[in-house]
Write a protein that holds these residues in place. Structure first.
Motif, PDB file in Angstrom:
ATOM      1  N   LYS A  18       1.099   3.689  16.927  1.00  0.00           N
ATOM      2  CA  LYS A  18       0.194   4.682  16.336  1.00  0.00           C
ATOM      3  C   LYS A  18       0.979   5.908  15.872  1.00  0.00           C
ATOM      4  O   LYS A  18       0.729   6.444  14.794  1.00  0.00           O
ATOM      5  CB  LYS A  18      -0.872   5.099  17.351  1.00  0.00           C
ATOM      6  N   LYS A  19       1.935   6.354  16.677  1.00  0.00           N
ATOM      7  CA  LYS A  19       2.750   7.512  16.297  1.00  0.00           C
ATOM      8  C   LYS A  19       3.569   7.206  15.048  1.00  0.00           C
ATOM      9  O   LYS A  19       3.643   8.014  14.127  1.00  0.00           O
ATOM     10  CB  LYS A  19       3.664   7.931  17.454  1.00  0.00           C
ATOM     11  N   PHE A  20       4.181   6.019  15.006  1.00  0.00           N
ATOM     12  CA  PHE A  20       4.987   5.625  13.853  1.00  0.00           C
ATOM     13  C   PHE A  20       4.157   5.674  12.564  1.00  0.00           C
ATOM     14  O   PHE A  20       4.522   6.349  11.604  1.00  0.00           O
ATOM     15  CB  PHE A  20       5.555   4.215  14.068  1.00  0.00           C
ATOM     16  N   TYR A  21       3.032   4.961  12.537  1.00  0.00           N
ATOM     17  CA  TYR A  21       2.215   4.898  11.323  1.00  0.00           C
ATOM     18  C   TYR A  21       1.531   6.226  11.026  1.00  0.00           C
ATOM     19  O   TYR A  21       1.366   6.598   9.863  1.00  0.00           O
ATOM     20  CB  TYR A  21       1.194   3.759  11.410  1.00  0.00           C
ATOM     21  N   GLY A  22       1.148   6.955  12.075  1.00  0.00           N
ATOM     22  CA  GLY A  22       0.551   8.265  11.870  1.00  0.00           C
ATOM     23  C   GLY A  22       1.533   9.247  11.260  1.00  0.00           C
ATOM     24  O   GLY A  22       1.213   9.962  10.304  1.00  0.00           O
ATOM     25  N   ASP A  23       2.749   9.283  11.804  1.00  0.00           N
ATOM     26  CA  ASP A  23       3.780  10.185  11.270  1.00  0.00           C
ATOM     27  C   ASP A  23       4.210   9.757   9.864  1.00  0.00           C
ATOM     28  O   ASP A  23       4.444  10.595   9.001  1.00  0.00           O
ATOM     29  CB  ASP A  23       5.014  10.209  12.183  1.00  0.00           C
ATOM     30  N   LEU A  24       4.327   8.460   9.642  1.00  0.00           N
ATOM     31  CA  LEU A  24       4.813   7.949   8.364  1.00  0.00           C
ATOM     32  C   LEU A  24       3.796   8.107   7.239  1.00  0.00           C
ATOM     33  O   LEU A  24       4.117   8.597   6.159  1.00  0.00           O
ATOM     34  CB  LEU A  24       5.197   6.471   8.517  1.00  0.00           C
ATOM     35  N   PHE A  25       2.544   7.703   7.484  1.00  0.00           N
ATOM     36  CA  PHE A  25       1.540   7.666   6.418  1.00  0.00           C
ATOM     37  C   PHE A  25       0.385   8.641   6.613  1.00  0.00           C
ATOM     38  O   PHE A  25      -0.496   8.724   5.763  1.00  0.00           O
ATOM     39  CB  PHE A  25       0.962   6.250   6.291  1.00  0.00           C
ATOM     40  N   TYR A  39      -7.772   0.189  18.113  1.00  0.00           N
ATOM     41  CA  TYR A  39      -7.945   1.410  17.352  1.00  0.00           C
ATOM     42  C   TYR A  39      -8.112   1.082  15.874  1.00  0.00           C
ATOM     43  O   TYR A  39      -7.421   0.213  15.350  1.00  0.00           O
ATOM     44  CB  TYR A  39      -6.727   2.325  17.526  1.00  0.00           C
ATOM     45  N   LEU A  40      -9.018   1.786  15.208  1.00  0.00           N
ATOM     46  CA  LEU A  40      -9.231   1.611  13.774  1.00  0.00           C
ATOM     47  C   LEU A  40      -8.580   2.757  13.010  1.00  0.00           C
ATOM     48  O   LEU A  40      -8.446   3.868  13.525  1.00  0.00           O
ATOM     49  CB  LEU A  40     -10.732   1.578  13.460  1.00  0.00           C
ATOM     50  N   PHE A  41      -8.193   2.481  11.760  1.00  0.00           N
ATOM     51  CA  PHE A  41      -7.660   3.520  10.881  1.00  0.00           C
ATOM     52  C   PHE A  41      -8.143   3.271   9.461  1.00  0.00           C
ATOM     53  O   PHE A  41      -8.547   2.171   9.114  1.00  0.00           O
ATOM     54  CB  PHE A  41      -6.122   3.568  10.923  1.00  0.00           C
ATOM     55  N   GLU A  42      -8.117   4.305   8.654  1.00  0.00           N
ATOM     56  CA  GLU A  42      -8.433   4.211   7.225  1.00  0.00           C
ATOM     57  C   GLU A  42      -7.212   4.700   6.458  1.00  0.00           C
ATOM     58  O   GLU A  42      -6.585   5.674   6.841  1.00  0.00           O
ATOM     59  CB  GLU A  42      -9.633   5.092   6.866  1.00  0.00           C
ATOM     60  N   SER A  43      -6.901   4.013   5.380  1.00  0.00           N
ATOM     61  CA  SER A  43      -5.801   4.464   4.529  1.00  0.00           C
ATOM     62  C   SER A  43      -6.386   5.117   3.274  1.00  0.00           C
ATOM     63  O   SER A  43      -7.573   4.984   2.990  1.00  0.00           O
ATOM     64  CB  SER A  43      -4.886   3.292   4.144  1.00  0.00           C
ATOM     65  N   THR A  44      -5.550   5.832   2.556  1.00  0.00           N
ATOM     66  CA  THR A  44      -5.949   6.495   1.312  1.00  0.00           C
ATOM     67  C   THR A  44      -4.928   6.135   0.248  1.00  0.00           C
ATOM     68  O   THR A  44      -3.721   6.178   0.497  1.00  0.00           O
ATOM     69  CB  THR A  44      -5.980   8.027   1.503  1.00  0.00           C
ATOM     70  N   LEU A  46      -2.835   6.434  -3.430  1.00  0.00           N
ATOM     71  CA  LEU A  46      -2.082   7.538  -4.033  1.00  0.00           C
ATOM     72  C   LEU A  46      -2.974   8.433  -4.881  1.00  0.00           C
ATOM     73  O   LEU A  46      -2.671   9.604  -5.079  1.00  0.00           O
ATOM     74  CB  LEU A  46      -0.929   6.982  -4.875  1.00  0.00           C
ATOM     75  N   ASP A  47      -4.091   7.881  -5.370  1.00  0.00           N
ATOM     76  CA  ASP A  47      -5.041   8.661  -6.175  1.00  0.00           C
ATOM     77  C   ASP A  47      -6.046   9.417  -5.314  1.00  0.00           C
ATOM     78  O   ASP A  47      -6.932  10.092  -5.825  1.00  0.00           O
ATOM     79  CB  ASP A  47      -5.777   7.746  -7.147  1.00  0.00           C
ATOM     80  N   GLY A  48      -5.931   9.298  -3.989  1.00  0.00           N
ATOM     81  CA  GLY A  48      -6.831   9.985  -3.076  1.00  0.00           C
ATOM     82  C   GLY A  48      -8.080   9.189  -2.727  1.00  0.00           C
ATOM     83  O   GLY A  48      -8.865   9.607  -1.886  1.00  0.00           O
ATOM     84  N   GLU A  49      -8.279   8.059  -3.380  1.00  0.00           N
ATOM     85  CA  GLU A  49      -9.431   7.210  -3.103  1.00  0.00           C
ATOM     86  C   GLU A  49      -9.227   6.457  -1.782  1.00  0.00           C
ATOM     87  O   GLU A  49      -8.096   6.195  -1.384  1.00  0.00           O
ATOM     88  CB  GLU A  49      -9.632   6.198  -4.230  1.00  0.00           C
ATOM     89  N   ALA A  50     -10.333   6.091  -1.150  1.00  0.00           N
ATOM     90  CA  ALA A  50     -10.258   5.321   0.094  1.00  0.00           C
ATOM     91  C   ALA A  50      -9.524   4.012  -0.150  1.00  0.00           C
ATOM     92  O   ALA A  50      -9.713   3.356  -1.175  1.00  0.00           O
ATOM     93  CB  ALA A  50     -11.658   5.049   0.624  1.00  0.00           C
ATOM     94  N   GLY A  51      -8.671   3.655   0.784  1.00  0.00           N
ATOM     95  CA  GLY A  51      -7.910   2.421   0.686  1.00  0.00           C
ATOM     96  C   GLY A  51      -8.398   1.416   1.718  1.00  0.00           C
ATOM     97  O   GLY A  51      -9.490   1.553   2.272  1.00  0.00           O
ATOM     98  N   ILE A  52      -7.592   0.441   1.992  1.00  0.00           N
ATOM     99  CA  ILE A  52      -7.923  -0.591   2.963  1.00  0.00           C
ATOM    100  C   ILE A  52      -7.846  -0.015   4.364  1.00  0.00           C
ATOM    101  O   ILE A  52      -6.916   0.711   4.699  1.00  0.00           O
ATOM    102  CB  ILE A  52      -6.946  -1.784   2.833  1.00  0.00           C
ATOM    103  N   GLY A  53      -8.826  -0.337   5.183  1.00  0.00           N
ATOM    104  CA  GLY A  53      -8.815   0.071   6.572  1.00  0.00           C
ATOM    105  C   GLY A  53      -8.163  -0.998   7.421  1.00  0.00           C
ATOM    106  O   GLY A  53      -7.854  -2.097   6.949  1.00  0.00           O
ATOM    107  N   GLY A  54      -7.955  -0.670   8.658  1.00  0.00           N
ATOM    108  CA  GLY A  54      -7.335  -1.648   9.534  1.00  0.00           C
ATOM    109  C   GLY A  54      -7.530  -1.309  10.982  1.00  0.00           C
ATOM    110  O   GLY A  54      -8.275  -0.400  11.339  1.00  0.00           O
ATOM    111  N   GLY A  55      -6.854  -2.081  11.801  1.00  0.00           N
ATOM    112  CA  GLY A  55      -6.931  -1.882  13.231  1.00  0.00           C
ATOM    113  C   GLY A  55      -5.610  -2.191  13.897  1.00  0.00           C
ATOM    114  O   GLY A  55      -4.740  -2.842  13.316  1.00  0.00           O
ATOM    115  N   MET A  56      -5.469  -1.681  15.115  1.00  0.00           N
ATOM    116  CA  MET A  56      -4.239  -1.883  15.873  1.00  0.00           C
ATOM    117  C   MET A  56      -4.588  -2.114  17.333  1.00  0.00           C
ATOM    118  O   MET A  56      -5.420  -1.416  17.900  1.00  0.00           O
ATOM    119  CB  MET A  56      -3.340  -0.658  15.753  1.00  0.00           C
ATOM    120  N   GLY A  57      -3.961  -3.122  17.901  1.00  0.00           N
ATOM    121  CA  GLY A  57      -4.140  -3.418  19.311  1.00  0.00           C
ATOM    122  C   GLY A  57      -2.907  -4.113  19.851  1.00  0.00           C
ATOM    123  O   GLY A  57      -1.943  -4.363  19.121  1.00  0.00           O
ATOM    124  N   LEU A  58      -2.949  -4.428  21.127  1.00  0.00           N
ATOM    125  CA  LEU A  58      -1.807  -5.102  21.745  1.00  0.00           C
ATOM    126  C   LEU A  58      -1.573  -6.470  21.130  1.00  0.00           C
ATOM    127  O   LEU A  58      -2.527  -7.191  20.814  1.00  0.00           O
ATOM    128  CB  LEU A  58      -2.033  -5.258  23.255  1.00  0.00           C
TER     129      LEU A  58
END
Length: 122
Positions: A18-25, A39-44, A46-58
């Motif tokens: 989570k820290k890696f992807y949070g710090d990076l993107f 944990y779920l996340f949303e990406s954005t 380059l144009d600021g529009e909502a991107g693909i969402g995802g999740g992270m777990g063990l």
């Protein structure tokens, strides 16, 4: 037309990842269900529009890798199409309250998932 709707990122150390992807993107992670270590996340874009969402777990098994999911109206229907066109369905399962998924192989040996949103899934 079907499109990518979710990316699943398995991690050996979820907090580190989570820290890696949070710090990076700049992704922000939220835990939608307190009793589930996912944990779920949303990406954005380059144009600021909502991107693909995802999740992270063990990571569930040593060879589990990042998997992209394509949204379909029916996992059952598309699982049949995948088999008929030369692919393989490795696993199908409900995600109670969210939908249905299947993990598949294409004709080149690439893993991908299909996802059917269905709040009534059990």
């Amino acid at each position: 037309m079907a499109t990518f709707v979710h990316i699943d990122i398995p991690a050996d150390d979820v907090e580190r990842s989570k820290k890696f992807y949070g710090d990076l993107f700049g992704w922000k992670f939220e835990k939608p269900m307190p009793d589930m270590d996912y944990y779920l996340f949303e990406s954005t874009g380059l144009d600021g529009e909502a991107g693909i969402g995802g999740g992270m777990g063990l990571r569930g098994e040593p060879e589990q890798r990042m998997t992209s999911y394509i949204g379909v109206p029916s996992v059952k229907e598309y699982a049949e199409k995948i088999e008929a066109t030369g692919g393989k369905v490795l696993n199908q399962m409900p995600v109670p309250g969210w939908g249905y998924l299947a993990i598949c192989l294409d004709t080149e040996g690439n893993i991908f998932g299909i996802w059917e949103e269905n709040k009534d899934a059990k």
